[in-house]
Design a protein around this motif. Structure first.
Motif, PDB file in Angstrom:
ATOM      1  N   ASP A  51       5.686  -2.345  -8.996  1.00  0.00           N
ATOM      2  CA  ASP A  51       6.759  -2.154  -8.268  1.00  0.00           C
ATOM      3  C   ASP A  51       7.173  -3.100  -7.413  1.00  0.00           C
ATOM      4  O   ASP A  51       7.768  -2.821  -6.475  1.00  0.00           O
ATOM      5  CB  ASP A  51       6.975  -0.583  -7.637  1.00  0.00           C
ATOM      6  CG  ASP A  51       6.899   0.328  -8.826  1.00  0.00           C
ATOM      7  OD1 ASP A  51       7.287   0.251  -9.753  1.00  0.00           O
ATOM      8  OD2 ASP A  51       6.225   1.350  -8.454  1.00  0.00           O
ATOM      9  N   SER A 136      10.382  -4.902  -2.898  1.00  0.00           N
ATOM     10  CA  SER A 136      10.253  -4.213  -3.940  1.00  0.00           C
ATOM     11  C   SER A 136      11.713  -3.462  -4.417  1.00  0.00           C
ATOM     12  O   SER A 136      12.478  -3.129  -3.511  1.00  0.00           O
ATOM     13  CB  SER A 136       9.174  -2.741  -3.529  1.00  0.00           C
ATOM     14  OG  SER A 136       9.564  -1.860  -4.601  1.00  0.00           O
ATOM     15  N   ARG A 138      11.979  -0.499  -5.115  1.00  0.00           N
ATOM     16  CA  ARG A 138      11.879   0.942  -4.752  1.00  0.00           C
ATOM     17  C   ARG A 138      11.747   1.108  -3.098  1.00  0.00           C
ATOM     18  O   ARG A 138      10.888   0.486  -2.420  1.00  0.00           O
ATOM     19  CB  ARG A 138      10.406   1.457  -5.247  1.00  0.00           C
ATOM     20  CG  ARG A 138      10.330   2.929  -5.474  1.00  0.00           C
ATOM     21  CD  ARG A 138       9.039   3.242  -6.071  1.00  0.00           C
ATOM     22  NE  ARG A 138       8.052   3.194  -4.965  1.00  0.00           N
ATOM     23  CZ  ARG A 138       6.913   3.222  -5.128  1.00  0.00           C
ATOM     24  NH1 ARG A 138       6.292   2.871  -6.323  1.00  0.00           N
ATOM     25  NH2 ARG A 138       5.835   3.486  -4.140  1.00  0.00           N
ATOM     26  N   ARG A 141       8.236   1.650  -0.865  1.00  0.00           N
ATOM     27  CA  ARG A 141       7.336   1.157  -1.521  1.00  0.00           C
ATOM     28  C   ARG A 141       5.938   0.825  -0.616  1.00  0.00           C
ATOM     29  O   ARG A 141       4.850   0.861  -1.356  1.00  0.00           O
ATOM     30  CB  ARG A 141       7.659  -0.204  -2.444  1.00  0.00           C
ATOM     31  CG  ARG A 141       6.509  -0.871  -3.095  1.00  0.00           C
ATOM     32  CD  ARG A 141       5.830  -0.112  -4.072  1.00  0.00           C
ATOM     33  NE  ARG A 141       4.843  -1.154  -4.575  1.00  0.00           N
ATOM     34  CZ  ARG A 141       3.517  -1.297  -3.901  1.00  0.00           C
ATOM     35  NH1 ARG A 141       3.241  -0.718  -2.945  1.00  0.00           N
ATOM     36  NH2 ARG A 141       2.809  -2.020  -4.707  1.00  0.00           N
TER      37      ARG A 141
END
Length: 172
Positions: A51, A136, A138, A141
């Protein structure tokens, strides 16, 4: 040739990657060996870390960070110490973890896909010579395990910084 076999156990795999990183470093005293080491480390981590969409190095030149070896989309070529997460890391000389870059005042969006970031300062002989930046897509993360792992990787690289780069990075 690149052949690295992981176990699936995150802690064991971090140790394997650290051992591989250390074994693959050229450990030369010249700039070319060092750039090669930075390139291989960024490629290894880009391959290993889940990720993430960008990882690389920025090198200090005065009060500016200049793009070095990286993996991912094209990035900002220069970042002043006064701007962004990388600039804050360089200015404060400490690791910065940003769970959500959209909530970080002054975040520099080199990629609209990035949502969280960790930046680690790099030192040799007490002098900042660069930062390692990881992004990332996300939110949230990066945590303390990532910090510890990436700081260990950086501790393998930092002593190899050649005097030439250290001198170029002198801040007045």
């Amino acid at each position: 040739m690149f052949s690295l076999y992981l176990t699936g156990d995150e802690n064991k795999d971090r140790d394997i990657v650290l051992e591989y990183a250390e074994a693959s470093l050229l450990k030369g005293s010249d700039v070319f060996s060092f750039i090669s080491d930075l390139s291989n480390v960024s490629a290894l981590l880009f391959w290993f870390l889940k990720d993430i969409n960008w990882i690389g190095f920025y090198l200090v030149r005065g009060e500016t960070l200049v793009l070095g070896p990286f993996q991912g989309e094209p990035a900002c070529s220069t970042i002043p110490f006064s701007k962004g997460v990388c600039g804050k890391c360089a200015r404060e000389e400490r690791t910065i973890i940003v769970p959500d870059v959209e909530k970080f005042p002054g975040h520099i969006a080199c990629s609209s896909l990035s949502r969280s970031e960790i930046v680690i300062p790099l030192f040799k002989d007490g002098r900042l010579w660069g930062v390692m930046d990881t992004d990332s897509p996300r939110v949230e993360r990066f945590g303390e395990e990532d910090r510890a792992f990436l700081e260990k990787v950086c501790s393998l690289i930092s002593p190899l910084c050649p005097e030439l780069l250290k001198e170029l990075g002198k801040r007045e």
